[in-house]
Design a protein around this motif. Structure first.
Motif: not given
Ligand SMILES: NC(=O)c1ccc[n+]([C@@H]2O[C@H](COP(=O)([O-])OP(=O)(O)OC[C@H]3O[C@@H](n4cnc5c(N)ncnc54)[C@H](OP(=O)(O)O)[C@@H]3O)[C@@H](O)[C@H]2O)c1
Length: 328
Positions: A14, A44-46, A51, A78-80, A84, A103, A129, A302, A306
């Motif tokens: 996202v 980000v974490r890393d 990217r 857009a973290i999980v 935090p 989120n 979203a 997606g 989103t």
């Molecule tokens: N994917 C979808 O289609 C979709 C749709 C609607 C809602 N969402 C929501 O959107 C959010 C993100 O989803 P996503 O699919 O994009 O997840 P994702 O691909 O797993 O990406 C999560 C990102 O958050 C970073 N992150 C996680 N924990 C963190 C922390 N404690 N501190 C700093 N950065 C942190 C990660 O960093 P690293 O890369 O360094 O690990 C990564 O870049 C979620 O809450 C999800 O429920 C997603």
């Protein structure tokens, strides 16, 4: 031209989608809103993983650096998970930043709290979203609620399980076969628990309940039944009877005013608004006093669907705040 600085917290599916859309639509957004948006930090974490080429210098793993950036006014989150994320958005709001989040896990639990805090601080919270990805259900509900009362909401809020039920019906696949294919296509996570169990749909339902009724049912009282209770044989029998299984998240206000919710497989006939919704699509049917039943449908997840509604939230906020403080 005035510049608004933004941060993106999380740079996965996202977060990267937000960055791409902000770049691709830079000129159009500048023309429409009369301000330039600059992504100034990405959390980000890393940080060693770039990217998207050209973004390395924006990456940080330290939230303090994000808030130390002078003139930060918008935070996309857009973290999980709840933390935090909640603490970061709370801090952003206290720093007078507008926030836009995807989120649902965090927002289902802490959404009303963040919105109250935002009101106190004169900023806005965008959360389109968090429910049904690219389907504009939050906007639609907000508009409807200006005039109508909502009595019941029924939704297909998880695209993965809807895809599985569709394949079980159309291809005669078993539950396990449908799940494997959903995982192969990247619809389902390696650990599909949240989708299959109904927990993902439940969180989205609670966000809708907050908006439609100003409150949620007690979580412990909401029955949440997973889609794994449906077999290929159940689907076959239903199809022979002209019915379809949908995994439906439902919340309603009863005659006594009590708000009740449920997430469970439901048999629907062809008159039901959720009957035609197949594959990964989401849909939400809203029962109202004046309009009757209104159904909105579209892609429920997606990168681009989103991220697109998140950038729309940003544009709407900027529009509302025409006279707000901007940095030059
Ligand atoms: N994917 C979808 O289609 C979709 C749709 C609607 C809602 N969402 C929501 O959107 C959010 C993100 O989803 P996503 O699919 O994009 O997840 P994702 O691909 O797993 O990406 C999560 C990102 O958050 C970073 N992150 C996680 N924990 C963190 C922390 N404690 N501190 C700093 N950065 C942190 C990660 O960093 P690293 O890369 O360094 O690990 C990564 O870049 C979620 O809450 C999800 O429920 C997603």
């Amino acid at each position: 031209m005035a510049v608004i600085k933004a941060a993106i917290l999380g740079f996965g599916t996202v977060g990267q989608g937000i960055y791409h859309i902000l770049n691709e639509k830079r000129e159009a957004l500048r023309e429409k809103l009369g301000v330039e948006l600059e992504v100034a930090k990405i959390l980000v974490r890393d940080t060693s993983n770039e990217r998207i080429p050209g973004t390395q210098h924006l990456l940080t793993d330290n939230i303090d650096e994000v808030f130390a950036e002078k003139g930060m006014q918008v935070v996309f989150e857009a973290i999980v998970n709840e933390e935090p994320a909640f603490s970061y958005l709370k801090q952003a709001i206290e720093n007078k930043c507008h926030v836009v989040t995807a989120n649902k896990v965090m927002f289902a639990k802490r959404g009303l709290e963040l919105q109250t805090l935002a009101k106190q601080n004169g900023v806005f919270v965008g959360y389109e979203a968090t429910v049904a990805g690219g389907v504009p259900v939050i906007k639609t509900l907000k508009n409807i609620l200006l005039v109508n009362d909502v009595s019941c909401i029924q939704g297909i809020l998880n695209g993965t399980t809807n895809y599985m039920l569709t394949k079980m019906r159309k291809e005669g696949w078993s539950f396990e076969e449908a799940l494997l294919e959903a995982q192969r296509l990247g619809y389902a996570e390696a650990d599909p628990y949240n989708d299959i169990s109904g927990q993902d749909a439940f969180k989205k339902l609670m966000v809708l309940s907050d908006l439609a009724f100003g409150e949620q049912p007690a979580w412990a009282e909401v029955e949440v039944i997973g889609v794994d209770t449906i077999s290929a044989e159940d689907v076959k029998v239903a199809t022979e009877q002209g019915m379809r299984y949908r995994h439906v998240a439902e919340v309603e206000r009863q005659a006594d005013g009590k708000i009740v919710g449920k997430v469970a497989p439901m048999l629907v006939d062809r008159e039901h608004p959720l009957f035609p919704i197949d594959d990964v699509f989401n849909a939400v049917a809203i029962d109202t006093n004046y309009i009757g039943t209104l159904t909105v449908t579209g892609p429920g997840a997606g990168m681009y669907p989103t991220a697109s509604v998140m950038v729309e939230d940003y544009a709407e906020i900027i529009g509302k705040r025409a006279g707000f403080v901007v940095t030059i």
